[in-house]
Design an enzyme around this catalytic site. Structure first.
Site, mmCIF file in Angstrom:
data_model
loop_
_atom_site.group_PDB
_atom_site.id
_atom_site.type_symbol
_atom_site.label_atom_id
_atom_site.label_comp_id
_atom_site.label_asym_id
_atom_site.label_seq_id
_atom_site.Cartn_x
_atom_site.Cartn_y
_atom_site.Cartn_z
ATOM 1 N N HIS A 11 0.950 -1.214 -0.160
ATOM 2 C CA HIS A 11 0.014 -0.014 -0.105
ATOM 3 C C HIS A 11 0.866 1.392 -0.003
ATOM 4 C CE1 HIS A 11 -3.893 -2.196 1.614
ATOM 5 N NE2 HIS A 11 -3.472 -2.341 0.497
ATOM 6 N N GLU A 13 1.156 3.695 1.904
ATOM 7 C CA GLU A 13 1.851 4.137 3.250
ATOM 8 C C GLU A 13 3.148 3.434 3.467
ATOM 9 O OE1 GLU A 13 -2.750 4.291 4.281
ATOM 10 O OE2 GLU A 13 -1.194 3.556 2.921
ATOM 11 N N ALA A 123 -23.907 9.631 -35.130
ATOM 12 C CA ALA A 123 -23.450 9.058 -36.631
ATOM 13 C C ALA A 123 -24.619 9.530 -37.758
ATOM 14 C CB ALA A 123 -23.998 7.702 -36.601
ATOM 15 N N SER A 129 -20.013 7.051 -38.511
ATOM 16 C CA SER A 129 -19.577 7.540 -37.342
ATOM 17 C C SER A 129 -18.232 8.099 -37.113
ATOM 18 C CB SER A 129 -19.977 6.798 -36.031
ATOM 19 O OG SER A 129 -19.409 5.590 -35.914
ATOM 20 N N THR A 157 -22.594 -2.152 -31.973
ATOM 21 C CA THR A 157 -21.403 -1.770 -32.208
ATOM 22 C C THR A 157 -20.365 -2.457 -32.457
ATOM 23 O OG1 THR A 157 -21.982 0.222 -30.928
ATOM 24 C CG2 THR A 157 -19.600 -0.010 -31.332
ATOM 25 N N LEU A 165 -10.862 -0.656 -29.144
ATOM 26 C CA LEU A 165 -11.143 -0.347 -27.896
ATOM 27 C C LEU A 165 -9.584 -0.300 -26.816
ATOM 28 C CD1 LEU A 165 -14.354 -1.794 -26.958
ATOM 29 C CD2 LEU A 165 -13.892 0.373 -28.067
ATOM 30 N N ARG A 168 -3.996 3.844 -27.575
ATOM 31 C CA ARG A 168 -3.153 4.200 -28.457
ATOM 32 C C ARG A 168 -2.305 5.476 -28.584
ATOM 33 N NH1 ARG A 168 -7.567 1.762 -31.066
ATOM 34 N NH2 ARG A 168 -8.084 3.620 -32.197
ATOM 35 N N GLU A 212 -18.582 3.006 -24.091
ATOM 36 C CA GLU A 212 -18.613 3.674 -25.342
ATOM 37 C C GLU A 212 -19.384 3.299 -26.225
ATOM 38 O OE1 GLU A 212 -14.980 4.913 -27.354
ATOM 39 O OE2 GLU A 212 -13.626 4.643 -25.626
ATOM 40 N N GLY A 214 -22.949 2.349 -28.548
ATOM 41 C CA GLY A 214 -23.899 3.125 -29.221
ATOM 42 C C GLY A 214 -25.237 3.611 -28.433
#
Length: 288
Positions: A11, A13, A123, A129, A157, A165, A168, A212, A214
């Site tokens: 952790h 700390e 779109a 789109s 989608t 997804l 990049r 993300e 549609g």
């Protein structure tokens, strides 16, 4: 300084105290989250480490809602003779919003991203789109993906666009989130299936979910009251195409007001980003 390492241990700390060494004696330790009070096979309780470190004072910005610690971490440090002060901090809570949402509500914090034209479309009428927004807005989206544990789109989608997804951006390729698809069927290789928005309570290890998908997916999450944050990227174009949301059950305009709070607005190239938080979804701080 220290922060919790990948995998959950050590952790923050433990990292900070080890780095400070003897310099910790007599110092003030500032922590975003109350030091944990529970033992683990992977390391000692932070409350015990803090008590033994010789720090003179501890300032806590957010209490831990985990029942194994809630209040006990602060109490144990105080019992060891170290001064402890709880100073509620909105910045600390914001930095822990996924963890707090998971502990308070039993689900991830959900961010819904929408890339829109000025007339609220995602779109063209024929479904095209790519791209509504420009490169600066898309780069910002990738930075937001890098902060998520999981990213989700709808089955439509996935079938139409087969999106990557991933993240990049230079140096952040290894931060690509786990890919999920909203479907009652089987998920393809490299993806995981979520049968409904309400099933996010079963997404083990996911504190931050980035949606993300549609219009169907976006509408389903809004209708379920499961959107905590909206990222709206707005391009200066008119397309007269497919709207971002469908009917999510709103029966009157009066019921639409007061649900969202604008917390950020910025220019990204020719596009505008607006960030909204749901006024009814922010987890309440724990009391000391």
């Amino acid at each position: 300084r220290g922060w919790t390492q990948p995998g959950g241990r050590p952790h923050a700390e433990a990292v900070a105290l080890e780095a400070a060494g003897d310099a910790a004696r007599g110092a003030t330790l500032y922590v975003t989250l109350e030091p944990c009070a529970h033992q683990s096979a992977r390391g000692p309780a932070c409350a015990d480490l803090v008590s033994a470190s010789g720090v003179a004072r501890v300032v806590i910005g957010c209490m831990d809602p985990d029942p194994r610690t809630a209040g006990s971490g602060m109490a144990r440090i105080r019992e060891a003779g170290t001064a402890v002060e709880y100073v509620p901090s909105a910045a600390c809570e914001e930095s822990l919003c996924g963890y707090l949402t998971q502990k308070h509500l039993g689900r991830p914090e959900v961010t819904l991203k929408l890339a829109l034209s000025l007339d609220g479309c995602i779109a063209l009428a024929n479904g095209e789109s790519q791209w509504i927004t420009g490169p600066e807005a898309r780069a910002h989206t990738h930075a937001m993906r890098a902060k998520a544990d999981a990213i989700l789109v709808g089955g439509g989608t996935l079938r139409a666009d087969n999106p990557r997804l991933d993240v990049r951006l230079p140096g952040l390729g290894d931060r690509s989130p786990e890919r999920w698809v909203l479907t009652r069927g089987e998920a393809p290789e490299g993806w995981r299936a979520l049968p409904s928005p309400q099933a996010i309570t079963s997404m083990d290890g996911v504190q931050y979910l980035f949606v993300e998908g549609g219009a169907v997916t976006a509408t389903a999450f809004v209708a379920a009251g499961l959107v905590d944050r909206l990222l709206i990227y707005r391009a200066p174009i008119l397309v007269g195409g497919r709207p971002a949301l469908g009917d999510f059950g709103l029966s009157s305009l009066a019921g639409a007001h007061g649900k969202w709070r604008l917390c950020e607005r910025r220019q990204l190239g020719s596009d505008t980003l607006e960030v909204y938080e749901a006024t009814s979804c922010s987890p309440e701080s724990s009391s000391p």
